[in-house]
Design a protein around this motif. Structure first.
Motif, mmCIF file in Angstrom:
data_model
loop_
_atom_site.group_PDB
_atom_site.id
_atom_site.type_symbol
_atom_site.label_atom_id
_atom_site.label_comp_id
_atom_site.label_asym_id
_atom_site.label_seq_id
_atom_site.Cartn_x
_atom_site.Cartn_y
_atom_site.Cartn_z
ATOM 1 N N ALA A 1 -2.941 1.706 -4.434
ATOM 2 C CA ALA A 1 -2.447 3.073 -4.645
ATOM 3 C C ALA A 1 -3.438 4.059 -4.040
ATOM 4 O O ALA A 1 -4.544 4.247 -4.558
ATOM 5 N N VAL A 2 -3.037 4.683 -2.950
ATOM 6 C CA VAL A 2 -3.912 5.592 -2.205
ATOM 7 C C VAL A 2 -3.535 7.033 -2.528
ATOM 8 O O VAL A 2 -2.353 7.389 -2.555
ATOM 9 N N CYS A 3 -4.539 7.873 -2.767
ATOM 10 C CA CYS A 3 -4.266 9.265 -3.120
ATOM 11 C C CYS A 3 -5.498 10.122 -2.871
ATOM 12 O O CYS A 3 -6.604 9.603 -2.698
ATOM 13 N N ARG A 4 -5.303 11.419 -2.833
ATOM 14 C CA ARG A 4 -6.439 12.338 -2.746
ATOM 15 C C ARG A 4 -7.185 12.388 -4.065
ATOM 16 O O ARG A 4 -8.405 12.316 -4.116
ATOM 17 N N THR A 5 -6.437 12.570 -5.157
ATOM 18 C CA THR A 5 -7.003 12.649 -6.504
ATOM 19 C C THR A 5 -6.186 11.762 -7.418
ATOM 20 O O THR A 5 -4.961 11.881 -7.461
ATOM 21 N N THR A 6 -6.841 10.886 -8.149
ATOM 22 C CA THR A 6 -6.105 10.004 -9.033
ATOM 23 C C THR A 6 -5.650 10.758 -10.278
ATOM 24 O O THR A 6 -5.932 11.945 -10.443
ATOM 25 N N SER A 7 -4.908 10.073 -11.135
ATOM 26 C CA SER A 7 -4.397 10.668 -12.370
ATOM 27 C C SER A 7 -4.599 9.676 -13.503
ATOM 28 O O SER A 7 -4.704 8.468 -13.264
ATOM 29 N N PRO A 8 -4.651 10.155 -14.741
ATOM 30 C CA PRO A 8 -4.791 9.230 -15.870
ATOM 31 C C PRO A 8 -3.663 8.194 -15.901
ATOM 32 O O PRO A 8 -3.902 7.031 -16.241
ATOM 33 N N GLU A 9 -2.451 8.621 -15.530
ATOM 34 C CA GLU A 9 -1.319 7.711 -15.524
ATOM 35 C C GLU A 9 -1.534 6.580 -14.514
ATOM 36 O O GLU A 9 -1.274 5.408 -14.806
ATOM 37 N N LEU B 1 0.863 -1.179 0.000
ATOM 38 C CA LEU B 1 0.000 0.000 0.000
ATOM 39 C C LEU B 1 0.897 1.226 0.000
ATOM 40 O O LEU B 1 1.799 1.328 0.831
ATOM 41 N N ILE B 2 0.645 2.126 -0.938
ATOM 42 C CA ILE B 2 1.475 3.319 -1.106
ATOM 43 C C ILE B 2 0.584 4.551 -1.059
ATOM 44 O O ILE B 2 -0.382 4.653 -1.813
ATOM 45 N N THR B 3 0.896 5.496 -0.173
ATOM 46 C CA THR B 3 0.135 6.745 -0.127
ATOM 47 C C THR B 3 0.780 7.776 -1.047
ATOM 48 O O THR B 3 1.966 7.690 -1.362
ATOM 49 N N GLY B 4 -0.011 8.750 -1.473
ATOM 50 C CA GLY B 4 0.497 9.768 -2.394
ATOM 51 C C GLY B 4 0.938 9.145 -3.706
ATOM 52 O O GLY B 4 1.953 9.534 -4.289
ATOM 53 N N ALA B 5 0.154 8.179 -4.197
ATOM 54 C CA ALA B 5 0.590 7.332 -5.307
ATOM 55 C C ALA B 5 0.245 7.883 -6.688
ATOM 56 O O ALA B 5 0.570 7.253 -7.690
ATOM 57 N N ASN B 6 -0.379 9.034 -6.758
ATOM 58 C CA ASN B 6 -0.873 9.518 -8.059
ATOM 59 C C ASN B 6 0.182 10.215 -8.903
ATOM 60 O O ASN B 6 -0.003 10.409 -10.102
ATOM 61 N N ARG B 7 1.317 10.584 -8.294
ATOM 62 C CA ARG B 7 2.336 11.297 -9.067
ATOM 63 C C ARG B 7 3.686 11.186 -8.363
ATOM 64 O O ARG B 7 3.788 10.690 -7.245
ATOM 65 N N GLY B 8 4.715 11.682 -9.034
ATOM 66 C CA GLY B 8 6.033 11.785 -8.431
ATOM 67 C C GLY B 8 6.576 10.462 -7.928
ATOM 68 O O GLY B 8 6.460 9.417 -8.577
ATOM 69 N N ILE B 9 7.195 10.500 -6.752
ATOM 70 C CA ILE B 9 7.828 9.315 -6.180
ATOM 71 C C ILE B 9 6.800 8.225 -5.907
ATOM 72 O O ILE B 9 7.059 7.039 -6.136
ATOM 73 N N GLY B 10 5.627 8.597 -5.423
ATOM 74 C CA GLY B 10 4.596 7.609 -5.126
ATOM 75 C C GLY B 10 4.163 6.843 -6.359
ATOM 76 O O GLY B 10 3.994 5.618 -6.319
ATOM 77 N N PHE B 11 3.998 7.545 -7.473
ATOM 78 C CA PHE B 11 3.628 6.886 -8.724
ATOM 79 C C PHE B 11 4.763 5.997 -9.225
ATOM 80 O O PHE B 11 4.536 4.878 -9.692
ATOM 81 N N ALA B 12 5.997 6.489 -9.109
ATOM 82 C CA ALA B 12 7.148 5.699 -9.537
ATOM 83 C C ALA B 12 7.286 4.435 -8.689
ATOM 84 O O ALA B 12 7.629 3.360 -9.209
ATOM 85 N N LEU B 13 7.027 4.534 -7.403
ATOM 86 C CA LEU B 13 7.060 3.357 -6.534
ATOM 87 C C LEU B 13 5.954 2.379 -6.918
ATOM 88 O O LEU B 13 6.153 1.154 -6.905
ATOM 89 N N THR B 14 4.785 2.909 -7.256
ATOM 90 C CA THR B 14 3.685 2.065 -7.710
ATOM 91 C C THR B 14 4.098 1.276 -8.944
ATOM 92 O O THR B 14 3.916 0.050 -9.026
ATOM 93 N N GLN B 15 4.674 1.963 -9.918
ATOM 94 C CA GLN B 15 5.139 1.299 -11.133
ATOM 95 C C GLN B 15 6.201 0.246 -10.819
ATOM 96 O O GLN B 15 6.205 -0.850 -11.380
ATOM 97 N N ASN B 16 7.110 0.593 -9.915
ATOM 98 C CA ASN B 16 8.211 -0.302 -9.564
ATOM 99 C C ASN B 16 7.696 -1.604 -8.967
ATOM 100 O O ASN B 16 8.124 -2.700 -9.370
ATOM 101 N N TYR B 17 6.783 -1.506 -8.011
ATOM 102 C CA TYR B 17 6.298 -2.714 -7.350
ATOM 103 C C TYR B 17 5.358 -3.518 -8.245
ATOM 104 O O TYR B 17 5.339 -4.758 -8.177
ATOM 105 N N LEU B 18 4.607 -2.852 -9.102
ATOM 106 C CA LEU B 18 3.810 -3.582 -10.083
ATOM 107 C C LEU B 18 4.714 -4.389 -11.003
ATOM 108 O O LEU B 18 4.424 -5.554 -11.315
#
Length: 220
Positions: A30-38, A5-22
């Motif tokens: 992937a937990v976030c306030r607002t999601t992103s198309p990416e 579980l990763i917080t702040g996952a919609n962009r930046g380091i959080g998104f990169a960590l999401t990609q890495n673990y996937l």
């Protein structure tokens, strides 16, 4: 399959960590306030609408995940604001304490029942929270909030040791993200790769350590 579980996952380091673990074959929440198309285009389980500074939102997240077991919790969400001596806005100081220090502790405590024995927790902090490393001053709220985060994470490393749960306190590097107007010296992807290596190296002998993503041990 392991679950992160990763917080702040919609962009930046959080998104990169999401990609890495996937890419490593993990199931990622992937937990976030607002999601992103990416983020939506990945295979992550996206849970949007979660403001980690909102106690009710954290409680709702825990309820939503009541039956979910977690092997890795990465507290990444944070904010970076700048105060100048002589004109300090104490509202922003308080805001940074809430988001950067208190919220990660609240998220962790709320999800303690979800963590498998032997799970890992990573706190994305900053070397700006190091008192020994502060040679330039300024950034009062950010420095103070990250120092507080480090102290809380260290306590968690001791309190959770009996369950075999380990804690890493990690500086990601000076990363090219929106937080620093993309002025960093490494990409979010490279930072995520380094961070995942540090997390992989985490064990009961080194739990509670404060590291740079490049492996350097940082001073408190």
């Amino acid at each position: 399959m392991k679950t992160a579980l990763i917080t702040g996952a919609n962009r930046g380091i959080g998104f990169a960590l999401t990609q890495n673990y996937l890419a490593q074959g993990w199931h990622v929440i992937a937990v976030c306030r607002t999601t992103s198309p990416e983020l939506d285009s990945t295979k992550a389980q996206v849970i949007a609408g979660v403001d980690v500074a909102d106690e009710a939102a954290i409680a709702q997240l825990a309820q939503q995940l009541a039956e979910t077991k977690i092997d890795l919790l990465i507290n990444n969400a944070g904010i970076f604001l700048h105060e100048q001596l002589g004109d300090i806005d104490y509202k922003t100081v308080t805001q940074q304490f809430l988001v950067n220090a208190q919220a990660p502790l609240q998220v962790t405590e709320a999800l303690l029942g979800n963590l498998n024995d032997g799970a890992k927790i990573a706190f994305i902090t900053s070397r700006m929270g190091s008192i020994a490393d502060n040679t330039s001053g300024g950034y009062y709220g950010y420095r103070m909030s990250k120092a507080a985060l480090n102290a809380g994470a260290k306590s968690l490393s001791l309190d959770l040791k009996a369950r075999g749960i380990t804690v890493a306190i990690l500086h990601p590097g000076y990363v090219q993200t929106a937080m620093v107007n993309f002025g960093g010296d490494i990409s979010a992807s490279e930072s995520a790769q380094r961070l995942s290596k540090r997390i992989a190296e985490l064990n009961l002998q080194n739990t509670g350590g404060f590291w740079h993503s490049n492996g350097e041990t940082l001073l408190w």
